[in-house]
Design an enzyme around this catalytic site. Structure first.
Site, PDB file in Angstrom:
ATOM      1  N   ASP A  66       0.821  -1.509  -0.166  1.00 20.35           N
ATOM      2  CA  ASP A  66      -0.612   0.142   0.000  1.00 20.35           C
ATOM      3  C   ASP A  66       1.132   0.998   0.232  1.00 20.35           C
ATOM      4  OD1 ASP A  66      -2.138   1.394   0.542  1.00 20.35           O
ATOM      5  OD2 ASP A  66      -2.670   1.446   2.463  1.00 20.35           O
TER       6      ASP A  66
ATOM      7  N   GLU B 163      -2.680   0.085  -7.838  1.00 21.26           N
ATOM      8  CA  GLU B 163      -4.187   0.772  -7.677  1.00 21.26           C
ATOM      9  C   GLU B 163      -3.371   2.502  -7.754  1.00 21.26           C
ATOM     10  OE1 GLU B 163      -6.947   1.199  -5.133  1.00 21.26           O
ATOM     11  OE2 GLU B 163      -6.198   2.428  -3.508  1.00 21.26           O
TER      12      GLU B 163
END
Ligand SMILES: [Zn+2]
Length: 495
Positions: free
Chosen positions: A169, A281
């Site tokens: 992340d 992402e």
């Protein structure tokens, strides 16, 4: 075809001792596996098979039992690899456009609670148990492999037998890619926020002209004239809305996000060079200003033109998404924002919209679930940590008071890089037991403790883990109750 376990035989249950986690028991390709907990709290993998060949990748001890071999192994990194290989659904895989949710777990203890919540909600929501930003790993002294391995053991313990994801992340540097690809993540969140130029939000036309002229057009594989021509004057007709791209908004968008696009592409190319089977992402949710529709168009179209294949996009939505508390802002305005971004994601992609700092924003979930029709990723990070502190407050109020004191003393350092509105002066400095029990329910103390994890773990880690291990089931129950509230609104649209 995804691997699924075999039916458990009726004799398998008889193998379990009273220290076993019954829900962990699973049979696959002739071997039955489960996890148990020794008297001293250590967890061990037990497996039973006809012969030793099933245990090839593991390190442990075997003994002959009636009709086969019993195997005992520690929960080491090597055995985590072997377990993922033996029970392949535990190996992180890609989810594509399917509905998904990320459960950050700073402690490496929360996954069984997350699994419980998913089982209760029982919808087609694909879980990412292994998810942590590089920033958080640093503060928690965890490695990317720790994050993956803890999630593996937790999912196994709680009997999760469907696919899992794995999110490296908020990667911001090229080196972050190197550190995380080796660990086995399959989802990479590229965050170029340091290169996004907040001054472009309010700069005058002259300054914007200078900024776009100074962009690294070679890396962008374009030039200002070509860029301008391809966007200015375009009109994008969406389902309910239309986006007019005038020169002012297009140039401002590029002045603001152009350097971020260059940097994200460099990270993306580094990732692709590794040959990892993964999805990406693109996230700008931690930038200073909401992502306007025209900016969404320009950023996504430029990334696509440059060859980035991404499965989800995390814009910065309107209003405030602060750590651990409800949405702050005009909910009707947010609904409209969700709808426009979702329509854009369908028109330009499709790709998922990703909602970050998504914990505790209960009013927003039905809105984004509906707007995206389930083509959505919900990302929560620290809320499992905040909920874990309830276990401390419930079982060791004195320790919780020490934790609070430290969180208050170190707050100015801890709050950096987080969006918060808490007022530490409103927190009782020497709380009574009743006040301790409410610390995680009050905004001021919840946020101060939420961001204090680095300092708190540094000082109190062994004592805290002792309380969590001694009260494991209560911990899982608290986490599960909390996450059912997060996941249930997505169930009607999950796909
Ligand atoms: Zn984020």
């Amino acid at each position: 075809m995804t691997a699924r376990p075999d039916e458990l035989s009726s004799s398998a249950a008889g193998l379990l001792g009273d220290r076993a986690y019954p829900e962990s028991q699973v049979s696959y390709k002739g071997t039955t596996y489960w996890l148990e907990r020794s008297v001293d709290g250590e967890k061990r993998l037990i497996a039973v098979a006809e012969d030793e060949s099933a245990f090839g990748g593991f390190a442990g001890t075997t003994e002959r039992i009636d009709g086969g071999v019993r195997f005992v192994a520690e929960t080491t990194p090597k055995n985590a690899v072997a377990l993922r290989s033996a029970l392949s659904w535990l190996t992180p895989s890609r989810f594509g456009l399917h509905t998904s949710a990320g459960f950050g777990d700073r402690l490496g203890l929360a996954t069984p609670g997350h699994v419980r919540a998913l089982k209760v909600v029982d919808a087609a929501i694909n879980p990412v148990f292994a998810q942590q930003s590089i920033r958080e790993m640093g503060r928690c002294h965890r490695t990317p492999r720790n994050v993956i391995d803890d999630a593996t053991w937790g999912a196994f313990q709680a009997g999760w037998t469907k696919p899992v994801g794995g999110d490296a992340d908020h990667l911001e540097q090229l080196e972050d890619i190197d550190e995380t690809t080796a660990a086995g993540f399959v989802f990479y969140t590229l965050d170029p926020k340091a290169e996004v130029d907040p001054e472009a939000e309010h700069a005058d036309a002259g300054a914007i002209q200078q900024k776009v002229a100074a962009l690294d057009w070679a890396s962008l594989e374009s030039d200002l004239a070509t860029f301008t021509k391809s966007y200015v004057g375009q009109r994008i007709d969406l389902e309910q809305h239309a986006i007019e791209l005038d020169e002012e908004s297009v140039l401002r968008a590029m002045a603001k996000y152009g350097p971020g696009i260059v940097h994200a592409m460099a990270m993306y190319r580094r990732l692709i060079e590794k040959g990892t089977d993964c999805e990406v992402e693109f996230a700008v949710d931690e930038t200073d200003y909401p992502t306007k529709p025209a900016e969404h168009v320009v950023v996504v179209s430029e990334l696509q033109r440059l060859g980035m294949d991404f499965v989800s996009f995390a814009p910065r939505f309107v209003g405030r998404f602060e750590k651990g508390v409800e949405y702050i802002g005009d909910i009707d305005e947010l609904q409209r924002d969700f709808e426009i971004h979702a329509e854009l994601a369908r028109a330009l992609g499709p790709y998922k919209l990703s909602l970050h700092s998504g914990s505790d924003k209960y009013s927003t979930y039905p809105l984004i679930a509906e707007a995206t029709q389930g083509v959505v990723h919900l990302k929560t990070a620290g809320t499992s940590w905040a909920e874990a502190l309830r276990v401390i407050a419930n079982n060791d109020p004195d320790l919780m008071r020490e934790v609070l004191t430290l969180a208050l003393d170190s707050f100015e350092a801890n709050r950096k890089s987080y969006h918060l509105s808490c007022d530490p002066t409103k927190i009782p400095a020497d709380p009574t037991d009743d006040q301790v029990a409410q610390l995680m329910d009050r905004v001021d103390s919840r946020q101060v403790l939420h961001v204090g994890y680095g300092a708190i773990l540094e000082e109190f880690k062994p004592r805290l883990y002792q309380v969590w291990n001694d009260n494991e089931d209560e911990h899982y129950r608290i986490i599960a109750d909390h996450f059912v509230k997060h996941l249930a609104p997505f169930a009607p649209y999950a796909q």
